[in-house]
Design a protein around this motif. Structure first.
Motif, PDB file in Angstrom:
ATOM      1  N   PRO A 195       0.831  -1.211   0.000  1.00  0.00           N
ATOM      2  CA  PRO A 195       0.000   0.000   0.000  1.00  0.00           C
ATOM      3  C   PRO A 195       0.862   1.257   0.000  1.00  0.00           C
ATOM      4  O   PRO A 195       1.866   1.348   0.706  1.00  0.00           O
ATOM      5  CB  PRO A 195      -0.812  -0.131   1.290  1.00  0.00           C
ATOM      6  CG  PRO A 195      -0.001  -1.021   2.173  1.00  0.00           C
ATOM      7  CD  PRO A 195       0.702  -1.972   1.253  1.00  0.00           C
ATOM      8  N   HIS A 196       0.446   2.229  -0.821  1.00  0.00           N
ATOM      9  CA  HIS A 196       1.198   3.472  -0.971  1.00  0.00           C
ATOM     10  C   HIS A 196       0.195   4.622  -0.926  1.00  0.00           C
ATOM     11  O   HIS A 196      -0.605   4.797  -1.852  1.00  0.00           O
ATOM     12  CB  HIS A 196       1.943   3.459  -2.306  1.00  0.00           C
ATOM     13  CG  HIS A 196       2.848   4.636  -2.502  1.00  0.00           C
ATOM     14  ND1 HIS A 196       3.996   4.837  -1.764  1.00  0.00           N
ATOM     15  CD2 HIS A 196       2.780   5.685  -3.365  1.00  0.00           C
ATOM     16  CE1 HIS A 196       4.591   5.942  -2.169  1.00  0.00           C
ATOM     17  NE2 HIS A 196       3.867   6.479  -3.134  1.00  0.00           N
ATOM     18  N   ILE A 197       0.241   5.404   0.155  1.00  0.00           N
ATOM     19  CA  ILE A 197      -0.743   6.475   0.369  1.00  0.00           C
ATOM     20  C   ILE A 197      -0.020   7.806   0.472  1.00  0.00           C
ATOM     21  O   ILE A 197       0.896   7.971   1.279  1.00  0.00           O
ATOM     22  CB  ILE A 197      -1.565   6.220   1.647  1.00  0.00           C
ATOM     23  CG1 ILE A 197      -2.325   4.883   1.541  1.00  0.00           C
ATOM     24  CG2 ILE A 197      -2.539   7.366   1.898  1.00  0.00           C
ATOM     25  CD1 ILE A 197      -3.094   4.530   2.784  1.00  0.00           C
ATOM     26  N   LYS A 198      -0.421   8.770  -0.377  1.00  0.00           N
ATOM     27  CA  LYS A 198       0.098  10.128  -0.341  1.00  0.00           C
ATOM     28  C   LYS A 198      -1.062  11.094  -0.155  1.00  0.00           C
ATOM     29  O   LYS A 198      -2.234  10.693  -0.139  1.00  0.00           O
ATOM     30  CB  LYS A 198       0.854  10.439  -1.636  1.00  0.00           C
ATOM     31  CG  LYS A 198       2.148   9.649  -1.799  1.00  0.00           C
ATOM     32  CD  LYS A 198       3.162  10.034  -0.741  1.00  0.00           C
ATOM     33  CE  LYS A 198       4.476   9.293  -0.931  1.00  0.00           C
ATOM     34  NZ  LYS A 198       5.475   9.638   0.112  1.00  0.00           N
ATOM     35  N   ALA A 199      -0.719  12.391  -0.032  1.00  0.00           N
ATOM     36  CA  ALA A 199      -1.756  13.385   0.242  1.00  0.00           C
ATOM     37  C   ALA A 199      -2.741  13.505  -0.908  1.00  0.00           C
ATOM     38  O   ALA A 199      -3.939  13.721  -0.692  1.00  0.00           O
ATOM     39  CB  ALA A 199      -1.118  14.742   0.540  1.00  0.00           C
ATOM     40  N   ASP A 200      -2.254  13.370  -2.151  1.00  0.00           N
ATOM     41  CA  ASP A 200      -3.137  13.597  -3.292  1.00  0.00           C
ATOM     42  C   ASP A 200      -3.458  12.328  -4.087  1.00  0.00           C
ATOM     43  O   ASP A 200      -4.169  12.395  -5.083  1.00  0.00           O
ATOM     44  CB  ASP A 200      -2.496  14.622  -4.242  1.00  0.00           C
ATOM     45  CG  ASP A 200      -1.065  14.251  -4.592  1.00  0.00           C
ATOM     46  OD1 ASP A 200      -0.525  13.336  -3.952  1.00  0.00           O
ATOM     47  OD2 ASP A 200      -0.495  14.882  -5.506  1.00  0.00           O
ATOM     48  N   TYR A 201      -2.926  11.168  -3.693  1.00  0.00           N
ATOM     49  CA  TYR A 201      -3.281   9.935  -4.394  1.00  0.00           C
ATOM     50  C   TYR A 201      -2.937   8.737  -3.519  1.00  0.00           C
ATOM     51  O   TYR A 201      -2.199   8.844  -2.530  1.00  0.00           O
ATOM     52  CB  TYR A 201      -2.550   9.838  -5.736  1.00  0.00           C
ATOM     53  CG  TYR A 201      -1.071   9.568  -5.629  1.00  0.00           C
ATOM     54  CD1 TYR A 201      -0.562   8.260  -5.697  1.00  0.00           C
ATOM     55  CD2 TYR A 201      -0.153  10.610  -5.450  1.00  0.00           C
ATOM     56  CE1 TYR A 201       0.789   8.015  -5.589  1.00  0.00           C
ATOM     57  CE2 TYR A 201       1.187  10.376  -5.347  1.00  0.00           C
ATOM     58  CZ  TYR A 201       1.671   9.070  -5.416  1.00  0.00           C
ATOM     59  OH  TYR A 201       3.017   8.816  -5.304  1.00  0.00           O
ATOM     60  N   GLU A 202      -3.486   7.595  -3.887  1.00  0.00           N
ATOM     61  CA  GLU A 202      -3.173   6.334  -3.224  1.00  0.00           C
ATOM     62  C   GLU A 202      -3.185   5.223  -4.272  1.00  0.00           C
ATOM     63  O   GLU A 202      -3.930   5.284  -5.260  1.00  0.00           O
ATOM     64  CB  GLU A 202      -4.182   6.035  -2.106  1.00  0.00           C
ATOM     65  CG  GLU A 202      -5.621   5.955  -2.570  1.00  0.00           C
ATOM     66  CD  GLU A 202      -6.587   5.774  -1.405  1.00  0.00           C
ATOM     67  OE1 GLU A 202      -6.168   6.027  -0.261  1.00  0.00           O
ATOM     68  OE2 GLU A 202      -7.742   5.387  -1.653  1.00  0.00           O
ATOM     69  N   CYS A 203      -2.361   4.222  -4.064  1.00  0.00           N
ATOM     70  CA  CYS A 203      -2.243   3.140  -5.038  1.00  0.00           C
ATOM     71  C   CYS A 203      -1.564   1.952  -4.373  1.00  0.00           C
ATOM     72  O   CYS A 203      -1.265   1.968  -3.171  1.00  0.00           O
ATOM     73  CB  CYS A 203      -1.474   3.594  -6.275  1.00  0.00           C
ATOM     74  SG  CYS A 203       0.238   3.998  -5.908  1.00  0.00           S
ATOM     75  N   LEU A 204      -1.298   0.920  -5.162  1.00  0.00           N
ATOM     76  CA  LEU A 204      -0.524  -0.240  -4.720  1.00  0.00           C
ATOM     77  C   LEU A 204       0.773  -0.282  -5.532  1.00  0.00           C
ATOM     78  O   LEU A 204       0.762  -0.020  -6.742  1.00  0.00           O
ATOM     79  CB  LEU A 204      -1.307  -1.539  -4.933  1.00  0.00           C
ATOM     80  CG  LEU A 204      -2.572  -1.724  -4.091  1.00  0.00           C
ATOM     81  CD1 LEU A 204      -3.361  -2.930  -4.582  1.00  0.00           C
ATOM     82  CD2 LEU A 204      -2.216  -1.883  -2.616  1.00  0.00           C
TER      83      LEU A 204
END
Length: 745
Positions: free
Chosen positions: A397-406
């Motif tokens: 899991p990869h979560i940032k302020a303006d997007y999230e993805c795998l």
């Protein structure tokens, strides 16, 4: 077609102010030519579709569509807008010459804007326009069309960049006070009144059009790095299968990928430019005549024992593992179970929901959040398409302020994992063995190395770390960032290709100082670690270890320096003479005998009057063969092995590996034919085979050939053993009579 190409017009001042510099210093025009060359180089080697134009102002002639008898004089379009190539590089190197004429840089900007608009009109794919001005602004200019220039830049969507003076050195709005002006090589000179006026006008234009200005000292290091090819991202679409009833449409995009150098230049090299370069491939049999075979008459085969089994394309297709395109989750695990050392593949990729599918976006977001909150990763099975094999990977899991993805990273299967066990180093006195106690570092040594490592950390706070009042939230400085650090190998290769293309008859140029600077540690790091390096020299005392004198025929008969009855050592008269008395008293060796062959051989080759190595080598070879063949069983094998080792060692030392290799090829056949296979096995065990290129540069035998030489007989033995076993089985079944034939040796 996506509008992703860029149209660039480079406007260069070649007037008199650009050619003034102290003796021995680089002029501003020379530095500008270097900067233009770097810009074009980046476009050529990145195989960019961007187009570049070069416009000169301050030329003796005038060649532009806006010129008339009163305006836009002394401005020349040297190269119209076109794709960057080696012809443009050659034009920049040879056709940009200094001039004594002066021209208005504002007029040159108008010509540049007009050329960009007209040259891109009707062409598709141009989404950006850029105007690059290179000048020290030392010429005269008129300000009657400032508004026209500003509106033209804004109206055409053109970006303005200036390389030349440092406009950040503005002096307190005092126009009468001369200020410093930075030129290309870092030499600073006083600004003239004309330059100050030109800088003020240019500063106003840049502020209105939101342009940028760089000095040559800032631009050259940035332009020296070649960029990789720009490749349009292509999505890999599939369905992320969690269970048979839960499938999420996803798209995968490459996040990081190993850069492969496109070596198309290898196919266009020819010693004669007029010759047409082509590729010709032929197939030949492995026989003495090297008989040529047509491609249609060949079929792939695999060895099964002594039999070659043909494999047709249909057989290969039927035996190939078949899999369907999929992206299936096999299970979940903790991140610590997926070690960094297990990452495989040539890159990683982003996994996001299919574009425009709101339900897929919500479902994938739920999965990302759940993995993040439970601190888990997903193990997946990936099959790119029906023609590729299955891969194992993990989704992080990869979560940032303006997007999230795998994030997808490939993992190994069990057969791909290699376990290597290494002994631990003695770090402290508590965990060392008795045998290694003398190698244990002291506390001072450990502390010195620890502080050196801390000082050389490439990610530290700005300023001195040892300051007690340092702010805890001070900004971090990261050296050698991956995004701004370029591979010196590619930089050097591109530099050599450009030099060879423009100067085919000259030797390659020296490594560019800007590229060589990549290989040097940051100066700030070097300054900080000086005291720690001095401390290391004090706590780790190094002593010179003298090599033991080699026992040779020259020194083995030397008298001892110590007296007979324990008398004190006395200096000998012959110590200062070359060779000493031993060379005078010892008889000259002319033959390698059978009693002490090694000593005779060494003494023979060390004679200084002439080179006797070839003669001595031939005699030694005869002695080795004689001792082995005359040996009763293995009685004299150790002596023969000592002779062979001495012959091999000195063949390498004297750079004569060919004599030894020729002898060994014949000697091997003699041993096998005479039934001395047991001695050959000792030769293989003692690594006394052929001398390869790894051991001597004069050798013509590769490392693979040397290995194959000692392994050929082993393979033959295995095949003969298998054949003998089969013959024995046949004899038992057929119950045939066996006749023994004794052949005298």
């Amino acid at each position: 077609m996506a509008a992703n190409k860029e149209a660039i017009a480079i406007v260069v001042d070649v007037g008199p102010s650009m050619n003034q510099a102290p003796e021995g210093e680089t002029t501003a025009l020379q530095t500008a030519i270097e900067a233009i060359t770097m810009i074009v180089q980046r476009k050529v080697f990145a195989e960019s579709k961007d187009e570049v134009a070069v416009i000169l102002f301050g030329t003796a002639d005038t060649d532009n569509p806006l010129a008339n008898d009163e305006s836009y004089e002394n401005i020349t379009i040297l190269r119209p807008l076109g794709i960057a190539d080696f012809d443009l590089l050659n034009l920049i190197q040879n056709d940009i010459q200094p001039s004594n004429m002066s021209a208005d840089y504002l007029d040159a900007l108008v010509v540049g804007i007009d050329h960009l608009v007209n040259a891109t009109q009707g062409k598709k794919g141009f989404g950006f326009k850029r105007l690059i001005l290179m000048s020290d602004l030392g010429g005269e200019f008129g300000d009657d069309q400032i508004d026209t220039i500003i509106n033209g830049i804004k109206g055409t969507g053109t970006e303005l960049n200036v390389i030349g003076p440092s406009l950040d050195d503005e002096d307190d709005n005092d126009s009468e006070k001369p200020g410093p002006s930075t030129i290309s090589n870092g030499h600073r000179k006083e600004r003239t009144a004309q330059q100050r006026a030109g800088e003020a006008m240019l500063r106003h234009i840049l502020q209105e059009v939101d342009g940028e200005c760089y000095s040559f000292s800032e631009a050259l290091p940035a332009l020296s790095s070649f960029q990789s090819r720009q490749i349009k991202q292509t999505a890999w679409k599939c369905q992320l299968e969690i269970t048979s009833g839960i499938r999420i449409p996803i798209c995968s995009y490459a996040k990081l990928k190993d850069f492969k150098l496109k070596q198309s230049w290898k196919r266009v090299y020819a010693k004669e430019p007029s010759e047409e370069v082509g590729t010709l491939r032929t197939y030949h049999m492995n026989d003495e005549e090297e008989t040529e075979v047509d491609r249609e008459d060949m079929i792939e085969g695999h060895r099964y024992g002594n039999t070659l089994v043909p494999m047709s394309e249909d057989d290969k297709a039927n035996m190939k593992y078949k899999a369907e395109k999929c992206f299936k989750i096999l299970g979940f695990t903790k991140p610590e179970n997926v070690k960094r050392s297990h990452y495989l593949g040539d890159g990683s990729s982003f996994v996001v929901a299919d574009k425009g599918d709101e339900a897929a976006a919500v479902a994938l977001s739920s999965l990302v959040q759940a993995l993040y909150e439970t601190n888990m990763v997903a193990i997946v099975r990936k099959v790119y398409n029906a023609a590729s094999g299955p891969k194992l990977g993990c989704l992080i899991p990869h979560i940032k302020a303006d997007y999230e993805c795998l994030l997808y990273v490939e993992l190994p299967f069990m057969e791909d994992v290699r376990q290597f066990t290494f002994g631990s180093l003695p770090i402290t006195k508590d965990n060392i063995s008795t045998a290694n106690s003398k190698f244990a570092p002291s506390d001072k040594q450990l502390d010195a190395v620890d502080k050196l490592i801390t000082t050389m950390d490439l990610c530290q706070s700005q300023g001195d770390e040892e300051e007690e009042d340092k702010d805890e939230e001070e900004e971090q400085t990261e050296y050698l960032k991956a995004k701004s650090t370029f591979n010196p190998h590619f930089q050097r290769l591109y530099q050599c290709l450009q030099h060879r293309g423009l100067n085919p008859d000259e030797p390659l140029a020296e490594l560019s100082p800007l590229v060589a600077n990549y290989l040097e540690p940051p100066q700030e790091i070097l300054s900080r670690c000086e005291e720690h390096l001095e401390r290391l020299n004090k706590v780790f005392k190094l002593e010179v270890v003298k090599k033991k004198e080699e026992k040779t025929g020259e020194n083995q008969f030397k008298e001892s320096d110590e007296g007979e009855a324990g008398k004190a050592k006395k200096p000998r008269l012959d110590d200062d003479l070359e060779g000493g008395m031993a060379d005078i008293t010892r008889a000259k060796v002319t033959e390698v005998g059978t009693v002490t062959p090694v000593e005779d051989f060494v003494a023979f080759i060390n004679q200084k009057d002439e080179d006797k190595f070839e003669e001595a080598s031939q005699q030694m070879q005869k002695r080795v063969e004689q001792i082995v063949l005359d040996s009763f069983g293995a009685q004299f094998y150790p002596k023969a092995m000592d002779c062979l080792q001495a012959l091999r060692k000195h063949s390498i030392k004297k750079s004569e590996p060919g004599l030894y290799n020729t002898f060994m090829k014949k000697f091997k056949d003699v041993l096998i034919a005479k039934g001395r296979r047991d001695f050959w096995e000792q030769v293989v065990a003692e690594n006394q085979g052929l001398i390869s290129k790894m051991e001597s540069e004069e050798s013509t035998v590769s490392n693979e050939e040397a290995k194959q030489f000692v392994s050929e007989e082993e393979e033959k033995d295995e095949e003969e053993d298998k054949q003998d076993e089969g013959d024995d089985a046949d004899d038992l079944v057929s119950n045939r009579d066996i006749t023994l034939i004794f052949v005298p040796p």
